[in-house]
Write a protein that holds these residues in place. Structure first.
Motif, PDB file in Angstrom:
ATOM      1  N   MET A 250      -1.924  -1.626  -5.235  1.00 44.55           N
ATOM      2  CA  MET A 250      -2.949  -1.521  -4.203  1.00 44.55           C
ATOM      3  C   MET A 250      -3.892  -2.714  -4.255  1.00 44.55           C
ATOM      4  SD  MET A 250      -3.828   0.241  -1.603  1.00 44.55           S
ATOM      5  CE  MET A 250      -3.107   1.877  -1.797  1.00 44.55           C
TER       6      MET A 250
ATOM      7  N   SER B  88       2.342   1.653  -3.447  1.00 44.17           N
ATOM      8  CA  SER B  88       1.303   2.096  -4.375  1.00 44.17           C
ATOM      9  C   SER B  88       1.079   3.600  -4.265  1.00 44.17           C
ATOM     10  CB  SER B  88       0.004   1.345  -4.082  1.00 44.17           C
ATOM     11  OG  SER B  88      -1.062   1.864  -4.847  1.00 44.17           O
ATOM     12  N   ASN B  89       1.081   4.112  -3.039  1.00 39.34           N
ATOM     13  CA  ASN B  89       0.892   5.555  -2.848  1.00 39.34           C
ATOM     14  C   ASN B  89       2.041   6.349  -3.452  1.00 39.34           C
ATOM     15  OD1 ASN B  89      -1.523   5.268  -1.457  1.00 39.34           O
ATOM     16  ND2 ASN B  89      -0.541   5.168   0.540  1.00 39.34           N
TER      17      ASN B  89
ATOM     18  N   ALA C 246       0.832  -1.202   0.000  1.00 37.71           N
ATOM     19  CA  ALA C 246       0.000   0.000   0.000  1.00 37.71           C
ATOM     20  C   ALA C 246       0.869   1.256   0.000  1.00 37.71           C
ATOM     21  CB  ALA C 246      -0.930  -0.009   1.216  1.00 37.71           C
TER      22      ALA C 246
ATOM     23  N   HIS D 271      -1.883   1.480  -9.146  1.00 39.77           N
ATOM     24  CA  HIS D 271      -3.135   0.914  -8.650  1.00 39.77           C
ATOM     25  C   HIS D 271      -3.052  -0.608  -8.531  1.00 39.77           C
ATOM     26  CE1 HIS D 271      -5.014   4.742  -8.647  1.00 39.77           C
ATOM     27  NE2 HIS D 271      -5.073   4.873  -9.967  1.00 39.77           N
TER      28      HIS D 271
ATOM     29  N   LYS E  54      -3.224   3.268   3.565  1.00 39.51           N
ATOM     30  CA  LYS E  54      -4.060   3.259   2.358  1.00 39.51           C
ATOM     31  C   LYS E  54      -4.851   4.539   2.236  1.00 39.51           C
ATOM     32  CE  LYS E  54      -7.589   0.522   2.533  1.00 39.51           C
ATOM     33  NZ  LYS E  54      -8.770   1.406   2.448  1.00 39.51           N
TER      34      LYS E  54
ATOM     35  N   ARG F 266      -4.586  -5.266  -1.195  1.00 37.55           N
ATOM     36  CA  ARG F 266      -5.899  -5.664  -0.689  1.00 37.55           C
ATOM     37  C   ARG F 266      -6.001  -7.184  -0.570  1.00 37.55           C
ATOM     38  NH1 ARG F 266      -9.697  -1.519  -0.782  1.00 37.55           N
ATOM     39  NH2 ARG F 266      -9.077   0.348  -1.924  1.00 37.55           N
TER      40      ARG F 266
END
Length: 564
Positions: free
Chosen positions: A195, A186-187, A183, A192, A238, A199
């Motif tokens: 992310m 991804s940031n 996460a 995406h 997230k 998940r």
């Protein structure tokens, strides 16, 4: 525990009929009214750890245009920590001797007893001798070790120390560690697909939490506390509009777990220190959302008081005082007060009593609760506020101190707000209890704000601080899960930066720390706090312009000054 709204506490029959249940026990009134046997209520502890990640993943896939096959096949590019940081982060990585893992570096081998439970990707990674493309799980796990584990307070400071921590290889923590790292990446990269992978790992971790919940032979308190903390941290990393509510559910669920398993074997005081830390964590989310503390809060604190040694009793005492403040803050936020009536004056008196209680609590501290303020000129100004840092007995004491400062800033802010909004009811009380009026509250809030800024090196190791910098605590191991204190610290830094009457330097320094946390760790919560600071500064600017426009204007006619 992906947060999809508050779970219904009604009975099965009322939920099926989609009507409001009054939750009367043993049978609700709706079932009694129609002469139907009430089916009973769901276990609320289990609901805290319900796995609703599939719903959220399905919604995310639709939003991003990613199909289920994309989830399985989606892998990111080769892990390049430095490249990610250089393009997204305004700050360097950890300096000094603190370890930095690259694709070709090797993680320490796990203890023999944990080798079978080690993540498959990590087992292979330990044997890598040449660069290869790591899996998404490996990338997330590497980033977690590199940015959330090694070098933080009460955590391993290098690979050698990491070898002795068997909890790292526990299956209960494997997936959530990878999810948190993915996460973050991804940031920072705007990826995406990462992310989506995060998940997936998060969903596995939730199922592990559920199995631990049903276990009759609970894991060690270290693993249990870390699992709960990392689940909550994942939500903060997230970042969504529902983050605060999800964190609240995780923390409350974790506290309920530890309370259920009390006493915990081979743990000092039976695990009450972790339980009390989770209790304190609920203050932040309850205050932010404006909701009540968990119904079991007083029970949890009472158990802590029974199990703690005399020297630690000041912590649960403070907890009850902050709980009293949270209750008052919620009341003033959601109730309409009127100036000139007795109930408004009573509210002001309650706020003053709480503040005086905080002051008395600090005045009576002694022993290992006392700390020293150290001055230095050789440490980076961005990492150490105005050359000052604190020396605490251990991290647990340091964290309790900052909760106290956070609450006291807000308590004084509340007194000032009440005095401004309801001068007839609250003005006389302010003058009676504070010789210098508003200035006394502003000075106290400013002192608390400065101490929060100065204590920051105890709670978070700035990347500019090398491994050889003196440790700001006398005893290691007092709190554990060092990076877990960073989201809490960010809330406290915001309170310090926005405290009434503080210099603009406080705001600028706190904003710089938040910016660094975002760039170095990819924590969306840090970015949210930065936005809050910007909004606060803009609000101050608008208030200043409004005050200027409200001042009488001077007009000059024939050498005479007229106000108009």
């Amino acid at each position: 525990m992906v947060y999809c709204g508050k779970a219904s506490q009604g009975c099965q029959s009322c939920r099926k009929r989609r009507i409001k249940c009054d939750k009367v026990k043993p049978e609700c009134s709706q079932c009694v009214r129609i002469g139907k046997k009430c089916s009973g209520y769901r276990d609320q502890l289990s609901l805290m750890f319900r796995d609703e990640s599939a719903k959220v993943m399905q919604k995310a896939h639709a939003q991003w245009g990613v199909g289920e096959e994309g989830v399985e096949a989606g892998t990111a590019t080769a892990y390049d920590d430095d490249a990610a940081s250089s393009s997204k982060s305004p700050t360097p990585s950890f300096g000094g001797d603190i370890v930095q893992l690259s694709p070709v570096q090797t993680l320490p081998s796990p203890p023999a007893s944990q080798a079978g439970s080690m993540p498959s990707g990590v087992r292979d990674l330990a044997k890598v001798q040449a660069p290869i493309l790591p899996t998404s799980e490996e990338q997330g796990f590497q980033f977690y070790v590199n940015r959330y584990l090694v070098g933080h307070p009460d955590e391993p400071r290098n690979l050698d120390e990491l070898r002795s921590d068997t909890w790292l290889w526990d299956p209960a923590l494997k997936d959530v560690s990878a999810a948190l790292g993915l996460a973050s990446l991804s940031n920072l990269r705007g990826d995406h697909e990462m992310m989506v992978s995060a998940r997936k790992q998060y969903g596995k971790a939730l199922r592990m939490a559920g199995s631990m919940l049903m276990s009759k032979d609970p894991s060690s308190v270290d693993v249990t506390a870390r699992l709960v903390v990392l689940l909550a941290m994942y939500e903060l990393v997230k970042g969504t509009e529902l983050t605060t509510g999800t964190v609240y559910a995780h923390v409350a669920g974790g506290a309920a777990l530890i309370r259920q398993w009390y006493p915990m074997r081979k743990t000092p005081c039976g695990g009450v220190r972790p339980l009390l830390q989770l209790c304190f964590s609920t203050f932040l989310t309850a205050y932010e959302i404006g909701i009540a503390l968990p119904a079991e809060f007083n029970d949890w604190v009472a158990f802590c008081q029974q199990g703690m040694p005399a020297d630690d009793q000041r912590a649960p005492e403070l907890g009850l005082m902050i709980a009293r403040f949270i209750k008052l803050a919620s009341y003033t936020r959601f109730n309409v007060l009127q100036d000139g009536i007795a109930s408004t004056a009573a509210t002001m008196q309650e706020a003053i009593d709480i503040e005086k209680g905080f002051e008395k609590w600090e005045d009576e501290l002694d022993g290992h609760w006392l700390f020293t303020a150290e001055k230095t000129l050789h440490l980076p100004p961005a990492a150490v506020f105005q050359g000052e840092y604190h020396d605490y007995y251990d991290m647990w004491v340091a964290r309790i101190w900052n909760y106290y400062r956070w609450a006291r800033i807000l308590a004084n802010q509340q007194i000032l707000d009440l005095a401004d909004k309801y001068p007839a009811s609250c003005g006389p009380l302010l003058a009676r209890h504070y010789p210098n009026g508003r200035n006394d509250c502003i000075d106290t809030a400013g002192d608390m704000a400065r101490d929060i800024l100065a204590s920051t090196p105890s709670h978070w190791r700035h990347p500019l601080l090398g491994d050889k910098t003196p440790l700001p605590v006398q005893q290691q191991g007092g709190a554990g899960a060092g990076a877990a204190g960073i989201p809490v610290l960010l809330f406290q830094l915001r309170a310090a930066a926005c405290a009434p009457g503080v210099p603009i330097e406080y705001w600028s320094w706190a904003y710089g720390v938040m910016e660094c946390v975002w760039g170095d760790m990819g924590m969306q919560h840090a970015k949210s706090m930065m936005d809050a600071l910007l909004a606060h500064r803009e609000s101050l600017r608008r208030d200043e312009l409004r005050d200027q426009e409200a001042q009488p204007k001077e007009r000059f006619f024939l050498g005479l000054i007229h106000e108009g």
